[in-house]
Design an enzyme around this catalytic site. Structure first.
Site, mmCIF file in Angstrom:
data_model
loop_
_atom_site.group_PDB
_atom_site.id
_atom_site.type_symbol
_atom_site.label_atom_id
_atom_site.label_comp_id
_atom_site.label_asym_id
_atom_site.label_seq_id
_atom_site.Cartn_x
_atom_site.Cartn_y
_atom_site.Cartn_z
ATOM 1 N N SER A 174 0.900 -9.712 -0.906
ATOM 2 C CA SER A 174 0.613 -8.283 -0.810
ATOM 3 C C SER A 174 0.784 -7.673 0.580
ATOM 4 O O SER A 174 0.895 -6.461 0.697
ATOM 5 C CB SER A 174 -0.798 -8.006 -1.330
ATOM 6 O OG SER A 174 -1.744 -8.740 -0.602
ATOM 7 N N LYS A 190 0.798 -1.232 0.000
ATOM 8 C CA LYS A 190 0.000 0.000 0.000
ATOM 9 C C LYS A 190 0.830 1.282 0.000
ATOM 10 O O LYS A 190 0.359 2.324 -0.473
ATOM 11 C CB LYS A 190 -0.935 0.000 1.204
ATOM 12 C CG LYS A 190 -2.032 -1.066 1.129
ATOM 13 C CD LYS A 190 -3.112 -0.674 0.135
ATOM 14 C CE LYS A 190 -4.348 -1.567 0.260
ATOM 15 N NZ LYS A 190 -5.408 -1.131 -0.694
ATOM 16 N N GLY A 243 -15.709 -13.034 -0.456
ATOM 17 C CA GLY A 243 -15.591 -11.639 -0.889
ATOM 18 C C GLY A 243 -15.400 -11.565 -2.393
ATOM 19 O O GLY A 243 -14.459 -10.973 -2.887
ATOM 20 N N ASP A 292 -16.701 -10.070 -5.019
ATOM 21 C CA ASP A 292 -17.329 -8.995 -5.805
ATOM 22 C C ASP A 292 -16.710 -8.830 -7.186
ATOM 23 O O ASP A 292 -17.418 -8.626 -8.173
ATOM 24 C CB ASP A 292 -17.300 -7.668 -5.027
ATOM 25 C CG ASP A 292 -15.920 -7.298 -4.540
ATOM 26 O OD1 ASP A 292 -15.270 -8.155 -3.897
ATOM 27 O OD2 ASP A 292 -15.472 -6.167 -4.784
ATOM 28 N N GLU A 330 -9.349 -13.875 -5.173
ATOM 29 C CA GLU A 330 -10.294 -13.304 -4.210
ATOM 30 C C GLU A 330 -10.762 -14.371 -3.240
ATOM 31 O O GLU A 330 -10.867 -15.544 -3.611
ATOM 32 C CB GLU A 330 -11.545 -12.794 -4.948
ATOM 33 C CG GLU A 330 -11.544 -11.322 -5.248
ATOM 34 C CD GLU A 330 -12.904 -10.861 -5.777
ATOM 35 O OE1 GLU A 330 -13.630 -11.661 -6.391
ATOM 36 O OE2 GLU A 330 -13.222 -9.678 -5.569
ATOM 37 N N SER A 345 -9.150 -0.562 6.205
ATOM 38 C CA SER A 345 -9.199 -1.609 7.232
ATOM 39 C C SER A 345 -7.840 -1.793 7.880
ATOM 40 O O SER A 345 -7.715 -2.502 8.859
ATOM 41 C CB SER A 345 -9.645 -2.925 6.611
ATOM 42 O OG SER A 345 -8.677 -3.377 5.696
#
Lengths: 317, 317
Positions: free
Chosen positions: A305, A54, A209, A211, A205, A79
């Site tokens: 990640s 990030k 979750g 989506d 994914e 989060s």
């Protein structure tokens, strides 16, 4: 539709974030290759500053802001990993940061964000909207929002992980990254296809979750209710407006993994590669470890990640 | 006395082991630096092939043996990491390996050694001598012994860790490595003093396994009874005949750490650096973390020597 980012944006980001983001190691493991049946190279963003990729996106945006904008402060909602990254980037440039975090975010992530000098505002993620809370703060302060994924500068920053990976490894049959909002996958896919057009792109994914999986199948952005998964970094409810078109046009498909597969991948990485990944961070690893790839793919670059886990949780895997 | 190795031997080893040993990452951590109060750079041999630095020495010796010697087989005795390393190097050159291991060695280390195709012979480390058992096998087979530390090729191989570290970092005020038999420290000290004569050299030992500490104070090799420490890789009872003179002439002193400090160091590395070290591997880390250095030392290279831990043990730290 014109894509939100171009490969040049990722290259520009690589130069911009150099003072702050680390060039993380690329590791391989014969034990993993044997188990997975495929040559796997891991881009270790769990070893990144702040323990996750990030910082790449957050610093790309924050370092591009003029001084008078920074003086009004920075706001983010997250989060955890994006919170910490935004706090680090803000501290680096001397800007005040306010981070909106769910009250049940992992304790380690909340503490790390606070240690970086950020002001934390908590909310209940089942009953409150973080966007609404952030909007209120922004209106009052005139601060700048650093969104977690749906911004060209964020996507471009995250893509530098793949730029570094393929600069080091040369072409591979495939690339796979975890998918939350899609910023990492969109950025990485953009630069990967520019460097090696033949490399096939996948996302991973959690089943709960899904989506982006559903959205890829539907051909449009589908929203889901708050996912119940151990992968706290991949609990996005809808792909981004900017990220989704990029993911849709460049990624072949999204691979789903279960929470048990995530736990097994975390354990495997710890015992065989000696590195700590968080469940979200190991989503792409789980997809490879559990043989979810087309068999003709013989080599793959995998983005790990993030690695921010509470010690107490580890023992339960 | 003429030292058993010269800096050129370490440079030659670096070239010889290149096909097998990894160039491991050098990591830093602002959180660690804050806590320790000193700039610290970690040479991550826990991320090495086989999970420890031992492959450097073992492959340096094994890769130097002629084909007809290899045909008679390889023998080693080790509590674990050297066993696995010797098995890997033997498998690489197609030689049969017999490894003499204590019956209470960590299960993960024993399994990993077996997976590398080695034949394992166990013994009771409180009542039996591994040297005697190994001697019997050697006599019968005509195989070659790959000793864990007391051999010029082993010392030279281990020194390549420091060669890589300082090639990457440039000069630092100090270097510290864990000390078992002294092979790692002897090799690393030799090349470090050649590259940067001003760099001060330290070793780290568990309080209960303080044979090198006592020997340094006495000026001669002192033997101790079987140490009771969590650091299973540092349970040597006496410094090596060849390693000790090198350590004595180049190292400033040996720093002692407690088992609790080792556990805390393992936990810190896991949560802040996201890497898994075994207690032995974190001995030098513990020395820095618990402020045991002279205050004028402002930067230090620390060898994390291994990462082979049983998952069940981790939760107890």
């Amino acid at each position: 539709m014109h894509p939100a980012i171009q490969p040049e944006d990722v290259r520009a980001a690589a130069a911009r974030i150099r003072p702050l983001a680390r060039q993380t190691p690329v590791l391989g493991s014969a034990a993993f290759d044997n188990e997975a049946g495929i040559r796997t190279l891991f881009k270790c963003e769990n070893l990144q500053l702040g323990g996750a990729f990030k910082i790449r996106g957050a610093s790309n945006l924050v370092l591009s802001l003029p001084r008078e904008t920074l003086a009004k402060g920075i706001v983010a909602y997250s989060s955890g990993n994006h919170a910490q990254a935004t706090a680090i980037a803000s501290q680096y440039v001397g800007a005040a940061a306010t981070i909106v975090m769910p009250e049940d975010a992992p304790r380690s992530k909340m503490e790390a964000t606070r240690r970086r000098g950020a002001n934390i505002v908590t909310y209940n993620r089942f009953t409150q909207s973080r966007e609404t809370i952030a909007a209120g703060i922004l209106k009052e302060s005139g601060a700048t929002l650093v969104p977690p994924f749906d911004h060209p500068m964020i996507m471009a920053g995250q893509g530098t992980a793949a730029l570094e990976l393929f600069t080091e490894t040369g072409p591979l049959d495939a690339l796979i990254t975890p998918v939350g909002g899609g910023g990492l996958l969109a950025g990485c896919a953009t630069i990967t296809k520019a460097m090696h057009p033949g490399t096939r792109i996948f996302g991973a994914e959690p089943e709960a979750g899904n989506d982006t999986f559903l959205s890829m199948n539907a051909g449009e952005r589908i929203g889901i209710s708050v996912p119940d998964t151990i992968a706290d970094g991949l609990r996005s409810q809808k792909p981004g407006e900017l990220t989704f078109p990029v993911v849709r046009s460049l990624a072949e498909r999204i691979i789903l993994v279960t929470d048990d597969e995530l736990r097994a991948a975390v354990k495997f990485l710890l015992l065989e590669l000696k590195i700590l990944a968080e469940p979200s961070g190991a989503a792409a690893v789980a997809a490879v470890l559990f043989h979810k790839f087309p068999p003709e793919i013989r080599s793959v670059g995998v983005v790990i990640s993030g690695g921010n886990v509470d010690f107490e949780d580890l023992a339960t895997y």
